[in-house]
Scaffold this motif. Structure first.
Motif, short mmCIF file in Angstrom:
data_model
loop_
_atom_site.label_atom_id
_atom_site.label_comp_id
_atom_site.label_asym_id
_atom_site.label_seq_id
_atom_site.Cartn_x
_atom_site.Cartn_y
_atom_site.Cartn_z
N ASP A 1 0.84 -1.20 0.00
CA ASP A 1 0.00 0.00 0.00
C ASP A 1 0.88 1.25 0.00
O ASP A 1 1.95 1.28 0.63
CB ASP A 1 -0.89 0.01 1.25
CG ASP A 1 -2.05 -0.97 1.12
OD1 ASP A 1 -2.11 -1.69 0.10
OD2 ASP A 1 -2.87 -1.03 2.05
N LEU B 1 0.55 6.69 3.54
CA LEU B 1 -0.33 7.85 3.48
C LEU B 1 0.44 9.16 3.37
O LEU B 1 -0.02 10.11 2.75
CB LEU B 1 -1.29 7.87 4.67
CG LEU B 1 -2.22 6.64 4.74
CD1 LEU B 1 -3.26 6.83 5.84
CD2 LEU B 1 -2.89 6.35 3.41
N LYS C 1 -5.84 5.06 -8.61
CA LYS C 1 -5.87 4.12 -7.49
C LYS C 1 -5.97 2.73 -8.14
O LYS C 1 -6.98 2.39 -8.75
CB LYS C 1 -7.07 4.45 -6.62
CG LYS C 1 -7.48 3.61 -5.41
CD LYS C 1 -6.86 2.32 -5.11
CE LYS C 1 -7.65 1.52 -4.13
NZ LYS C 1 -8.05 0.21 -4.71
N GLU D 1 -6.97 2.65 1.77
CA GLU D 1 -6.85 3.87 2.55
C GLU D 1 -6.12 4.97 1.77
O GLU D 1 -6.44 6.15 1.91
CB GLU D 1 -6.13 3.58 3.87
CG GLU D 1 -6.73 4.36 5.01
CD GLU D 1 -5.96 4.15 6.30
OE1 GLU D 1 -5.43 3.03 6.51
OE2 GLU D 1 -5.89 5.11 7.10
N THR E 1 -8.91 6.49 -0.38
CA THR E 1 -9.86 7.40 0.29
C THR E 1 -9.14 8.65 0.81
O THR E 1 -9.72 9.73 0.82
CB THR E 1 -10.58 6.68 1.45
OG1 THR E 1 -9.61 6.14 2.32
CG2 THR E 1 -11.47 5.57 0.92
N THR E 2 -7.88 8.50 1.19
CA THR E 2 -7.11 9.68 1.61
C THR E 2 -6.95 10.65 0.44
O THR E 2 -7.13 11.86 0.58
CB THR E 2 -5.73 9.26 2.15
OG1 THR E 2 -5.93 8.36 3.24
CG2 THR E 2 -4.92 10.45 2.62
#
Lengths: 485, 485
Positions: free
Chosen positions: B3, B6, B150, B187, B190-191
């Motif tokens: 992933d 973030l 994404k 995540e 969505t971030t």
């Protein structure tokens, strides 16, 4: 006007659904006829409507309400022209092509169809032009959508009377029953917005009000397009060259624009960016002081304005150039003009970077281009952004334009954002919070697009195609055929 | 693929913001060059990309993935053509007009600008054509928007490799750094969707997944356009005349269409409406039984399909025409075909009126036109609706068309909804839950419109106008001037 009983909403929407079926079968020429008939009837009822508007909104009859009446009538006729033109149908035909590069292509044809019943939340500040027979109504009817208007509580009698004129004009012109209806009351409005048979909604008003309705539209089991025109600061950038060349004229123009209609326009210039040392203080003060007292639309808006101004003028670093006492007993308002240095604005923009509906504006004094850019970079997007500059400054302005373009839906050169014209090229919109749908305009010919959706017909027999897409082009439309215009 | 951390999202979006500034200054011809260069590089990397796709998605190389590669390359070139054509700029000029009926008109000119950084959530079922270098990416780049993809977890290696091909093709062609990047993980997605500098998002996938992202986009302090293409039942109506004239052929075509690609298409016909007493049971069973076992895209989708089918076949009134055991240990699936009487469907449509992603479909047997209309009236809107009928039945079909038009974005005549072509006239969209934005298409030339927003320039000096709006029309665009095309 009594609130519409909630049990009536189902009946009104059901009538709109029946009307939508009939409307989908009408031709653009028929609908153009309805709009022209409606324009004529509104024009004939002008004296009565203007008198009602003056009584309910405190707006002066001359030139304001008479001008708005002319605008209302013009809008209806503009959409009749859009219908006659036919390009709004976006008729596109790709014939079958066995050698199409991605593989054999079927015959495929695309045009637009009306979305279905549209709910319109009307505005307080244009009781004619953005209300019952206003721009959203005209655009939706032109698109072939029945309209249910949620009346603004600021002018209920005018709304009821306009509804009667509109309904009888439509009926006489041959529009199906249920093509138009009006409802009253907040709960009636939100109930209608949640109704599964409402297919789109339009709104003009405040950010909190519009956001609440936008959220309802999106929370539906089947969300619908919600076109909210919410709020805008409408910054005006003035260069050093412009100050030098015509400072006095700019001061006059600015004072006239931000106080026009008691500052109750979504295009009111709420920020004037002047270079430090502009030396226009006295001219600005004089121009603003010469503006007569004006009444605001209603007590709720007046109260909101009082609160807004009192918060604004308490901000750190604020200089009060013109700051009359807003006596709560007083019904007339004199304008307020505040000033702040860009560095103070940048330090705490929470309050200053927000629309204050009414005759108040804020001057931001910037020290050099970097500071100007820093201010612009952080601004909320809006409906308009304006530049006052001289020909010798083109290169400097060119570097600002990308920033201003990101901020707004309409850019103005050496003018003022109030007094928006209506035409084919008009754009009244912008990124949130200017609107909730930046791909569209709420004013001008292209506003019809909000109430249409594209449909493609694949391999259909000519006899079953909509007229816009038949091979013989019976409506003589401009079309794109096999990729060629 | 790990992933994306973030803390990397901010950097990636910041690079996209810088790229957006540069992109806004590029010409359509430049961007057409980038798309053509990318198409060529994807084509050259075809063997490798197809092999990766086959390994990660279980889709067969021939004809499926080779066809999808051709489609992917074609899409990029189609948008290069859209850019060369120039009509997408919607250039509109209204010169100043002192005698304009609503009052003197300033010079006002309208065109479109790129929205800014776009976030694309890619699909599982088209690992090339609706993924990293897929249709949304092509449309957004054509519009002049940087793209952050994404990646779908169903084909991570393919995504990474396609990203590398795309990024190097863009760089070689001269696109600014930051024009394209990829991120991994729910995540991270969505971030990014919540990031204030993301200006629009596109998604292709399931109703629950799309709705969750739509809700996030709308809950932002500044909401952004969210283009979700979610789900569709794609009903096919067959008339008595069509059954009689070519029942066998319809049975074959239907079986081929709903099982194509293991039923993993958003255009899979999920409902076949046949007149009671059609007598095609045996032909349908034979045609479906002849379809070979197929693997599904991944275990998650296979599991969802198993659950979906097991719920469907337990519904009241269901007849199992073809209902193989879905052995959980088995990786290949044989198709399922169920049947129900319209009156049972109307009695409890909660489950049956919902897409089941995979090789299953439901026949609804209707007894007369009233029952057919009752079924259609209650259906969820979708992407397509199809009619199979004969020339002698035009008048009967004509009364059904308004209903079908309300249900879908594409109507087909005597064909099958799978295998969508790409062209100027294509429309792939529809009212929710087909999409979250029924005014747009997610496929075909018009898909570029999703990433553009209109801007008007008022009274601007020619030298500061965008080229599209300069008086001399340097790009030779089709334009509307003073209301005339």
């Amino acid at each position: 006007m009594a609130d519409t009983p909630l049990e009536r909403i189902d009946e009104i929407v059901a009538a709109a659904v029946r009307a939508a079926e009939a409307l989908a079968e009408t031709t653009p020429a028929q609908r153009a006829g309805w709009l022209e008939a409606t324009a004529e009837r509104i024009e004939r009822a002008g004296d009565e409507l203007v008198a009602l508007a003056a009584r309910e909104t405190h707006l002066p009859e001359q030139p304001r309400l008479r001008g708005e009446l002319a605008r209302t009538v013009f809008q209806l006729r503009l959409f009749a022209e859009v219908l006659a033109d036919g390009e709004f149908l976006r008729a596109t035909i790709d014939h079958a092509d066995p050698s199409w590069p991605m593989g054999p292509r079927p015959d495929i044809r695309r045009s637009v169809v009306p979305m279905g019943p549209v709910l319109v939340f009307t505005a307080s500040n244009f009781p004619l032009a953005l209300s019952v027979a206003g721009h959203d109504t005209a655009a939706a009817l032109a698109a072939g959508c029945p309209v249910i208007v949620k009346a603004h509580p600021g002018h209920p009698e005018l709304s009821a009377r306009t509804r009667d004129v509109l309904v009888s004009a439509l009926a006489e012109a041959g529009a199906p029953e249920g093509t138009f209806e009006i409802i009253y009351g907040v709960e009636a409005g939100t109930t209608a917005l949640r109704h599964p048979d409402i297919r789109a909604a339009a709104f003009t008003g405040s950010v909190p009000g519009g956001r609440a309705l936008f959220d309802i539209a999106n929370a539906r089991p089947r969300p619908i397009p919600f076109y909210g025109e919410l709020g805008s600061l409408n910054p005006v950038v003035v260069t050093a060259g412009a100050v030098e060349a015509r400072g006095e004229q700019i001061a006059q123009g600015f004072a006239g624009s931000f106080t026009l209609g008691a500052g109750q326009f979504c295009t009111k210039p709420g920020l004037l960016l002047l270079p430090v040392g502009h030396g226009l203080e006295q001219q600005l003060v004089n121009a603003v002081a010469a503006v007569p007292e004006q009444r605001m639309l209603n007590d709720r808006i007046a109260a909101g304005y009082r609160t807004g101004v009192s918060v604004l003028r308490e901000q750190a670093g604020i200089t009060r150039l013109v700051s009359p006492d807003a006596d709560p007993a007083d019904t007339g308002f004199r304008p307020t003009l505040l000033s702040v240095r860009a560095r103070d604005f940048l330090g705490d923009r929470e309050v200053l970077d927000r629309e204050c509906f009414g005759p108040a504006s804020v001057i931001i004094e910037y020290d050099g281009e970097d500071e100007l850019r820093a201010v612009l970079e952080g601004l909320e997007p809006g409906l308009t952004a304006t530049v006052h500059a001289e020909e010798s400054e083109y290169e400097q302005v060119r570097t600002l334009l990308p920033l201003l373009t990101r901020l707004a839906g309409r850019l103005l050169w050496n003018g003022w954002p109030t007094g928006i014209t209506l035409s084919w090229a008009q754009q009244h919109g912008g990124p949130y919070p200017a609107t909730t749908a930046p791909q569209f305009t709420s004013m001008g010919a292209a506003a019809i697009e909000r109430f249409l959706r594209p449909v493609a017909w694949q391999d259909f027999p000519d006899a079953l195609l909509p007229a816009a897409l038949r091979e013989a082009n019976p409506w003589q439309l401009p079309r794109r055929v096999d990729g060629k215009r």
